[in-house]
Design a protein around this motif. Structure first.
Motif, PDB file in Angstrom:
ATOM      1  N   ALA A 172       0.835 -35.894  40.889  1.00  0.00           N
ATOM      2  CA  ALA A 172       1.504 -36.038  39.601  1.00  0.00           C
ATOM      3  C   ALA A 172       1.181 -37.382  38.954  1.00  0.00           C
ATOM      4  O   ALA A 172       0.972 -38.383  39.634  1.00  0.00           O
ATOM      5  N   LYS A 173       1.169 -37.355  37.631  1.00  0.00           N
ATOM      6  CA  LYS A 173       1.028 -38.602  36.882  1.00  0.00           C
ATOM      7  C   LYS A 173       2.313 -39.416  37.037  1.00  0.00           C
ATOM      8  O   LYS A 173       2.292 -40.631  37.142  1.00  0.00           O
ATOM      9  N   ARG A 174       3.436 -38.695  37.005  1.00  0.00           N
ATOM     10  CA  ARG A 174       4.733 -39.335  37.233  1.00  0.00           C
ATOM     11  C   ARG A 174       5.685 -38.286  37.804  1.00  0.00           C
ATOM     12  O   ARG A 174       5.513 -37.094  37.603  1.00  0.00           O
ATOM     13  N   VAL A 175       6.690 -38.798  38.497  1.00  0.00           N
ATOM     14  CA  VAL A 175       7.687 -37.947  39.120  1.00  0.00           C
ATOM     15  C   VAL A 175       9.063 -38.478  38.750  1.00  0.00           C
ATOM     16  O   VAL A 175       9.319 -39.673  38.860  1.00  0.00           O
ATOM     17  N   PHE A 176       9.933 -37.592  38.283  1.00  0.00           N
ATOM     18  CA  PHE A 176      11.327 -37.953  38.048  1.00  0.00           C
ATOM     19  C   PHE A 176      12.141 -37.403  39.204  1.00  0.00           C
ATOM     20  O   PHE A 176      12.191 -36.199  39.423  1.00  0.00           O
ATOM     21  N   PHE A 177      12.754 -38.297  39.959  1.00  0.00           N
ATOM     22  CA  PHE A 177      13.595 -37.934  41.095  1.00  0.00           C
ATOM     23  C   PHE A 177      15.033 -38.254  40.680  1.00  0.00           C
ATOM     24  O   PHE A 177      15.421 -39.409  40.583  1.00  0.00           O
ATOM     25  N   VAL A 178      15.798 -37.218  40.373  1.00  0.00           N
ATOM     26  CA  VAL A 178      17.173 -37.388  39.922  1.00  0.00           C
ATOM     27  C   VAL A 178      18.088 -37.098  41.111  1.00  0.00           C
ATOM     28  O   VAL A 178      18.003 -36.046  41.724  1.00  0.00           O
TER      29      VAL A 178
ATOM     30  N   VAL B 273      20.189 -32.944  28.852  1.00  0.00           N
ATOM     31  CA  VAL B 273      18.841 -32.373  28.879  1.00  0.00           C
ATOM     32  C   VAL B 273      18.824 -30.963  28.281  1.00  0.00           C
ATOM     33  O   VAL B 273      17.940 -30.626  27.491  1.00  0.00           O
ATOM     34  N   ALA B 274      19.816 -30.146  28.623  1.00  0.00           N
ATOM     35  CA  ALA B 274      19.833 -28.757  28.152  1.00  0.00           C
ATOM     36  C   ALA B 274      20.057 -28.636  26.654  1.00  0.00           C
ATOM     37  O   ALA B 274      19.508 -27.738  26.011  1.00  0.00           O
ATOM     38  N   THR B 275      20.853 -29.533  26.107  1.00  0.00           N
ATOM     39  CA  THR B 275      21.201 -29.410  24.695  1.00  0.00           C
ATOM     40  C   THR B 275      20.434 -30.354  23.785  1.00  0.00           C
ATOM     41  O   THR B 275      20.490 -30.221  22.564  1.00  0.00           O
ATOM     42  N   GLY B 276      19.742 -31.325  24.375  1.00  0.00           N
ATOM     43  CA  GLY B 276      19.066 -32.334  23.555  1.00  0.00           C
ATOM     44  C   GLY B 276      20.024 -33.350  22.976  1.00  0.00           C
ATOM     45  O   GLY B 276      19.667 -34.116  22.085  1.00  0.00           O
ATOM     46  N   ALA B 277      21.247 -33.385  23.486  1.00  0.00           N
ATOM     47  CA  ALA B 277      22.275 -34.274  22.942  1.00  0.00           C
ATOM     48  C   ALA B 277      21.893 -35.751  23.020  1.00  0.00           C
ATOM     49  O   ALA B 277      22.331 -36.548  22.201  1.00  0.00           O
ATOM     50  N   ALA B 278      21.068 -36.124  23.991  1.00  0.00           N
ATOM     51  CA  ALA B 278      20.680 -37.526  24.136  1.00  0.00           C
ATOM     52  C   ALA B 278      19.498 -37.906  23.246  1.00  0.00           C
ATOM     53  O   ALA B 278      19.082 -39.063  23.238  1.00  0.00           O
ATOM     54  N   ASP B 279      18.970 -36.963  22.497  1.00  0.00           N
ATOM     55  CA  ASP B 279      17.870 -37.253  21.566  1.00  0.00           C
ATOM     56  C   ASP B 279      18.460 -37.966  20.345  1.00  0.00           C
ATOM     57  O   ASP B 279      18.599 -37.393  19.269  1.00  0.00           O
ATOM     58  N   ILE B 280      18.805 -39.197  20.547  1.00  0.00           N
ATOM     59  CA  ILE B 280      19.551 -39.971  19.551  1.00  0.00           C
ATOM     60  C   ILE B 280      18.785 -40.122  18.238  1.00  0.00           C
ATOM     61  O   ILE B 280      19.361 -40.027  17.161  1.00  0.00           O
ATOM     62  N   ASP B 281      17.464 -40.324  18.323  1.00  0.00           N
ATOM     63  CA  ASP B 281      16.694 -40.533  17.088  1.00  0.00           C
ATOM     64  C   ASP B 281      16.176 -39.226  16.476  1.00  0.00           C
ATOM     65  O   ASP B 281      15.525 -39.228  15.434  1.00  0.00           O
ATOM     66  N   GLY B 282      16.453 -38.078  17.127  1.00  0.00           N
ATOM     67  CA  GLY B 282      16.102 -36.780  16.569  1.00  0.00           C
ATOM     68  C   GLY B 282      14.620 -36.478  16.523  1.00  0.00           C
ATOM     69  O   GLY B 282      14.185 -35.611  15.767  1.00  0.00           O
ATOM     70  N   ASP B 283      13.823 -37.137  17.400  1.00  0.00           N
ATOM     71  CA  ASP B 283      12.373 -36.914  17.376  1.00  0.00           C
ATOM     72  C   ASP B 283      11.900 -35.788  18.291  1.00  0.00           C
ATOM     73  O   ASP B 283      10.705 -35.538  18.418  1.00  0.00           O
ATOM     74  N   GLY B 284      12.836 -35.089  18.935  1.00  0.00           N
ATOM     75  CA  GLY B 284      12.465 -33.992  19.823  1.00  0.00           C
ATOM     76  C   GLY B 284      12.154 -34.432  21.238  1.00  0.00           C
ATOM     77  O   GLY B 284      11.720 -33.628  22.054  1.00  0.00           O
ATOM     78  N   ASN B 285      12.382 -35.708  21.558  1.00  0.00           N
ATOM     79  CA  ASN B 285      12.140 -36.252  22.895  1.00  0.00           C
ATOM     80  C   ASN B 285      13.385 -36.986  23.371  1.00  0.00           C
ATOM     81  O   ASN B 285      14.110 -37.568  22.563  1.00  0.00           O
TER      82      ASN B 285
ATOM     83  N   LEU C 132      18.658 -41.356  27.265  1.00  0.00           N
ATOM     84  CA  LEU C 132      19.489 -40.745  28.303  1.00  0.00           C
ATOM     85  C   LEU C 132      20.483 -41.758  28.872  1.00  0.00           C
ATOM     86  O   LEU C 132      21.648 -41.436  29.094  1.00  0.00           O
ATOM     87  N   THR C 133      20.021 -42.984  29.081  1.00  0.00           N
ATOM     88  CA  THR C 133      20.899 -44.029  29.591  1.00  0.00           C
ATOM     89  C   THR C 133      22.042 -44.293  28.614  1.00  0.00           C
ATOM     90  O   THR C 133      23.203 -44.393  29.007  1.00  0.00           O
ATOM     91  N   SER C 134      21.700 -44.379  27.333  1.00  0.00           N
ATOM     92  CA  SER C 134      22.710 -44.655  26.299  1.00  0.00           C
ATOM     93  C   SER C 134      23.711 -43.519  26.147  1.00  0.00           C
ATOM     94  O   SER C 134      24.874 -43.751  25.823  1.00  0.00           O
ATOM     95  N   TRP C 135      23.278 -42.295  26.369  1.00  0.00           N
ATOM     96  CA  TRP C 135      24.152 -41.144  26.165  1.00  0.00           C
ATOM     97  C   TRP C 135      24.938 -40.796  27.424  1.00  0.00           C
ATOM     98  O   TRP C 135      26.143 -40.584  27.381  1.00  0.00           O
TER      99      TRP C 135
ATOM    100  N   ASN D 265      11.325 -47.447  27.781  1.00  0.00           N
ATOM    101  CA  ASN D 265      11.760 -46.825  26.531  1.00  0.00           C
ATOM    102  C   ASN D 265      10.728 -45.850  25.984  1.00  0.00           C
ATOM    103  O   ASN D 265      11.029 -45.044  25.111  1.00  0.00           O
ATOM    104  N   ALA D 266       9.500 -45.936  26.477  1.00  0.00           N
ATOM    105  CA  ALA D 266       8.444 -45.035  26.024  1.00  0.00           C
ATOM    106  C   ALA D 266       8.241 -43.865  26.986  1.00  0.00           C
ATOM    107  O   ALA D 266       7.371 -43.031  26.767  1.00  0.00           O
ATOM    108  N   LEU D 267       9.028 -43.809  28.058  1.00  0.00           N
ATOM    109  CA  LEU D 267       8.940 -42.703  29.012  1.00  0.00           C
ATOM    110  C   LEU D 267       9.913 -41.617  28.592  1.00  0.00           C
ATOM    111  O   LEU D 267      11.106 -41.862  28.425  1.00  0.00           O
ATOM    112  N   PHE D 268       9.405 -40.416  28.414  1.00  0.00           N
ATOM    113  CA  PHE D 268      10.252 -39.308  27.996  1.00  0.00           C
ATOM    114  C   PHE D 268      10.548 -38.404  29.175  1.00  0.00           C
ATOM    115  O   PHE D 268       9.642 -37.933  29.843  1.00  0.00           O
TER     116      PHE D 268
END
Length: 185
Positions: free
Chosen positions: A68-74, A123-135, A141-144, A174-177
């Motif tokens: 993987a280029k990157r891995v998100f481990f939650v 993640v499911a609702t996009g509620a954390a997409d504060i700036d509305g750019d689709g990402n 996510l931290t802020s929300w 901040n540039a990682l989506f």
């Protein structure tokens, strides 16, 4: 894996299979929710339905060996609340492998799924997409998620904190989506 099929051996096998099956350059996601414990050095371990505990550091390093280029481990592995009158222990931070982002809630007493439900809602609702750019960036996510989890935890008399471990090799957090292609608001 769920319930009785989620033995420690099955969890470790599934992590190895994910690492091997991830295509070159892809983004991989691993979400683990379960009981957390501190080992003698302050490292967090998790357990499935039997067997010795698994270190989250070893999980992160196994994921780091993937293509993987990157891995998100939650990780939602709240530690048990401290005994009455004693001070809560905090988990020891560690440096994840160069391409593994670790998002965790291992707060003492955080065993009721607050983080999981809030994170998945974002993640499911996009509620954390504060700036509305689709990402949804890590910053969004931290802020929300963070304040909502902290507020709900406070209502139950505990302090709950979300921790993001982002290797500097991945660049500006901040540039990682985490999520992309969301319907814009």
């Amino acid at each position: 894996l769920e319930d009785s099929t989620a033995t420690n051996a099955a969890i470790e096998d599934a992590i190895q299979a994910l690492a091997k099956a991830t295509p070159e350059g892809a983004t991989a996601y691993l979400y683990f929710t379960g009981a957390g414990r501190l080992d003698a050095s302050g490292g967090v371990t998790v357990s499935g339905a039997g067997g010795p505990p698994i270190s989250i550091e070893s999980i992160a390093h196994s994921l780091g060996e993937s293509n993987a280029k990157r891995v998100f481990f939650v990780l939602d592995a709240g530690l048990p609340p401290p005994p009455s009158g004693s001070k809560p222990q905090r988990a020891r931070a560690f440096a994840p492998p160069r391409k593994v982002v670790v998002v965790s809630d291992t707060s003492p007493g955080a065993e009721d799924g607050r983080f999981t439900s809030t994170f998945l809602e974002a993640v499911a609702t996009g509620a954390a997409d504060i700036d509305g750019d689709g990402n949804e960036s890590i910053a969004e996510l931290t802020s929300w998620v963070g304040p909502r989890v902290a507020r709900a935890a406070k209502e139950h008399g505990i302090e709950e904190t979300i921790v993001w471990l982002v290797p500097k090799e991945l660049g500006d957090p901040n540039a990682l989506f985490f999520a992309s292609g969301l319907a814009s608001k």
